[in-house]
Write an enzyme that holds these catalytic residues in place. Structure first.
Site, PDB file in Angstrom:
ATOM      1  N   ASP A 116     -15.261   2.454   2.833  1.00 47.62           N
ATOM      2  CA  ASP A 116     -15.002   1.090   3.322  1.00 47.62           C
ATOM      3  C   ASP A 116     -16.169   0.136   3.076  1.00 47.62           C
ATOM      4  O   ASP A 116     -16.032  -1.070   3.278  1.00 47.62           O
ATOM      5  CB  ASP A 116     -14.718   1.123   4.830  1.00 47.62           C
ATOM      6  CG  ASP A 116     -13.360   1.746   5.117  1.00 47.62           C
ATOM      7  OD1 ASP A 116     -12.514   1.784   4.214  1.00 47.62           O
ATOM      8  OD2 ASP A 116     -13.166   2.204   6.256  1.00 47.62           O
ATOM      9  N   ARG A 144       0.826  -1.217   0.000  1.00 44.39           N
ATOM     10  CA  ARG A 144       0.000   0.000   0.000  1.00 44.39           C
ATOM     11  C   ARG A 144       0.860   1.268   0.000  1.00 44.39           C
ATOM     12  O   ARG A 144       1.932   1.306   0.590  1.00 44.39           O
ATOM     13  CB  ARG A 144      -0.967  -0.041   1.194  1.00 44.39           C
ATOM     14  CG  ARG A 144      -1.906  -1.241   1.044  1.00 44.39           C
ATOM     15  CD  ARG A 144      -2.906  -1.337   2.139  1.00 44.39           C
ATOM     16  NE  ARG A 144      -3.834  -0.211   2.106  1.00 44.39           N
ATOM     17  CZ  ARG A 144      -4.759  -0.010   3.036  1.00 44.39           C
ATOM     18  NH1 ARG A 144      -4.864  -0.830   4.059  1.00 44.39           N
ATOM     19  NH2 ARG A 144      -5.574   1.018   2.951  1.00 44.39           N
TER      20      ARG A 144
HETATM   21  C1  S3P Z   1      -9.565   5.290   8.035  1.00 43.90           C
HETATM   22  C2  S3P Z   1      -9.599   6.041   6.886  1.00 43.90           C
HETATM   23  C3  S3P Z   1      -9.914   5.466   5.558  1.00 43.90           C
HETATM   24  C4  S3P Z   1     -10.551   4.097   5.684  1.00 43.90           C
HETATM   25  C5  S3P Z   1      -9.833   3.206   6.670  1.00 43.90           C
HETATM   26  C6  S3P Z   1      -9.853   3.843   8.042  1.00 43.90           C
HETATM   27  C7  S3P Z   1      -9.240   5.958   9.304  1.00 43.90           C
HETATM   28  O1  S3P Z   1      -8.732   5.349   4.801  1.00 43.90           O
HETATM   29  O2  S3P Z   1     -10.591   3.470   4.418  1.00 43.90           O
HETATM   30  O3  S3P Z   1     -10.440   1.939   6.753  1.00 43.90           O
HETATM   31  O4  S3P Z   1      -9.473   5.362  10.383  1.00 43.90           O
HETATM   32  O5  S3P Z   1      -8.757   7.098   9.261  1.00 43.90           O
HETATM   33  P1  S3P Z   1      -8.158   6.552   3.883  1.00 43.90           P
HETATM   34  O6  S3P Z   1      -7.723   7.631   4.770  1.00 43.90           O
HETATM   35  O7  S3P Z   1      -7.025   5.920   3.129  1.00 43.90           O
HETATM   36  O8  S3P Z   1      -9.295   6.939   2.984  1.00 43.90           O
END
Ligand code: S3P
Length: 443
Positions: free
Chosen positions: A321, A127
């Site tokens: 998500d 990632r």
């Molecule tokens: C999250 C932010 C999201 C989400 C992840 C949890 C967080 O990711 O997809 O499951 O707790 O801040 P991104 O910031 O990459 O969009």
């Protein structure tokens, strides 16, 4: 095929009914440990999600000298060490599958006086980390993503001192916003983040709950470095992302009626609810209240018929998500559903556009993967074999598909469910659903 116990899940359907609670919110559980550790005094957490992701965060802070009791029945007590009380860990910190742990910790560790290394599993090591490394370097942090293409592991050297930054997020990411704000706690002067679209604001709400002043104006949130956090009580609500599996399960099953209690309904998270309502789902939001600065409600859902929609682009970051299970809703709906502007799905725990399109096609659904989204034509769903590719939400989404499938659905890689919803099978059984882990060699 050779399997390990629990690696495959056999889903045979059922009819959702009754009243359930789902696992605690993952995003809020991570942040409660982090801010509790950096606070002065004790923080008492209830409803903590004891999934592998949040346990990775918890273990990281223990490795940095923070005394943490639990989790026991969702209770965790953190003895905060203050913003400058963390100790250098003896070895590298393993974030497992958790992007949230790695990205938020990168921000927080960029301001420490000791070096750290952050690693993770094979999925996390694929990632992108450049998105956090770039702004943290602009603040004076010394970070390197050692994997090819700015991928983990992350090496973080002690910083001479961080400078406040005004940062316009190039992608709508709560993790990047949070990393910059957490680094901002250690920076000289003001740190501000401007988001291109609203993203989950749990960091901001929780900083306020720990007594840290923030300023928000339109799409920009700012804080000044050098303040202090004060230990508090955090009650973690149920995770809307986990509730989404049961919302869709009941919404697509004729005759179902399910009540899901105490779910977080933060406006920056409720995109899935709004998408399902737009698809014609019968969901009512009951007993709305505020708990520790977060909106919470009970969700009642009744089975019926859904119809396909073009998903409004402004809802994409608010439902990021939940797309795996929303794609299952689309497959069970009448007509076509189109999603665009969701390229982020390609860099989640798996490439969620590809894994879902492949799996849906294996179940007889017409699903066309686009670079930044998907086109799904609702229609009959057959039984079959699908692969979750180690992705917890993909595994649970396909379990939900079995409710309207004409035969059993066998899901490979389902052990990943432990990441965010370790008691998914128990909650499902309480809701009347028939999902069985398969023993070694039985697939
Ligand atoms: C999250 C932010 C999201 C989400 C992840 C949890 C967080 O990711 O997809 O499951 O707790 O801040 P991104 O910031 O990459 O969009």
């Amino acid at each position: 095929m050779t399997t390990q116990a629990g690696e495959w899940l056999l889903a045979r359907g059922g009819r959702p009914g009754g009243t359930v609670r789902v696992a605690g919110d993952k995003s809020i559980s991570h942040r409660a440990i982090m801010l509790g550790a950096l606070a002065e005094g004790e923080t008492r957490i209830t409803g903590f999600l004891a999934g592998e992701d949040c346990l990775a965060t918890l273990a990281a802070f223990r490795a940095m000298g923070v005394a943490i009791d639990g989790p026991a029945n969702g209770r965790v007590v953190v003895q905060g060490v203050g913003l400058h009380g963390l100790q250098a860990p003896v070895r590298s910190l393993d974030m497992g599958n958790s992007g949230t742990s790695m990205r938020l910790l990168a921000g927080l560790l960029a301001g420490q006086r000791f070096a750290t290394e952050l690693t993770g599993d094979a999925s996390l090591c694929r990632r992108p980390m450049g998105r956090v490394v770039a702004p943290l370097r602009d603040m004076g942090g010394s970070l390197t993503a050692a994997g090819e293409g700015d991928r983990p592991p992350l090496h973080i050297e002690p910083a001479a001192g961080l400078r406040g930054l005004h940062y316009a997020l190039p992608v709508a990411s709560a993790q990047v916003k949070s990393a910059v704000l957490l680094a901002g706690l250690y920076a000289d002067g003001e740190t501000c983040v401007t988001e291109p679209a609203p993203t989950r604001d749990h960091t901001e709400r929780m900083l306020a709950a720990f007594g840290y002043p923030l300023r928000r104006e339109a799409a920009t949130v700012c804080l000044d470095g050098g303040g202090r956090l004060v230990g508090t009580e955090i009650r973690v609500p149920g995770d809307l992302s986990s509730a989404a599996f049961f919302l869709v399960a009941a919404a697509i099953t004729p005759g179902a009626e399910l009540l899901i209690e105490e779910v977080g309904t933060n406006p920056t998270r409720r995109g899935a609810l709004d998408i399902l309502l737009a698809m014609g789902a019968d969901i009512t939001v009951e007993a709305e209240r505020t708990q520790g600065g977060e909106p919470v409600a009970d969700l009642r859902v009744r089975g019926g018929e859904l119809h396909g929609i073009e998903i409004p682009s402004d809802l994409v970051p608010l439902a990021i998500d939940e797309f795996p299970v929303l794609f299952v809703a689309a497959a069970a709906a009448r007509g076509r559903t189109v999603l665009r502007g969701a390229a982020e799905l390609r860099v989640k725990e798996s490439d969620r556009i590809q894994t879902m399109a492949d799996g849906l096609r294996n179940l007889g659904v017409a699903a066309e993967a686009l670079e930044d989204g998907i086109i799904i034509d609702g229609g009959p769903i057959t039984g079959g074999e699908v692969r979750a590719d180690g992705d917890h939400r993909v595994a649970m989404a396909f379990a939900v598909a079995s409710l309207v499938a004409s035969g059993p659905v066998a899901i490979g890689g389902a052990e990943a469910i432990r990441t965010s919803f370790p008691d998914f099978l128990d909650v499902a059984a309480r809701a009347g659903l028939d999902f069985q882990p398969m023993e070694e060699g039985s697939a």
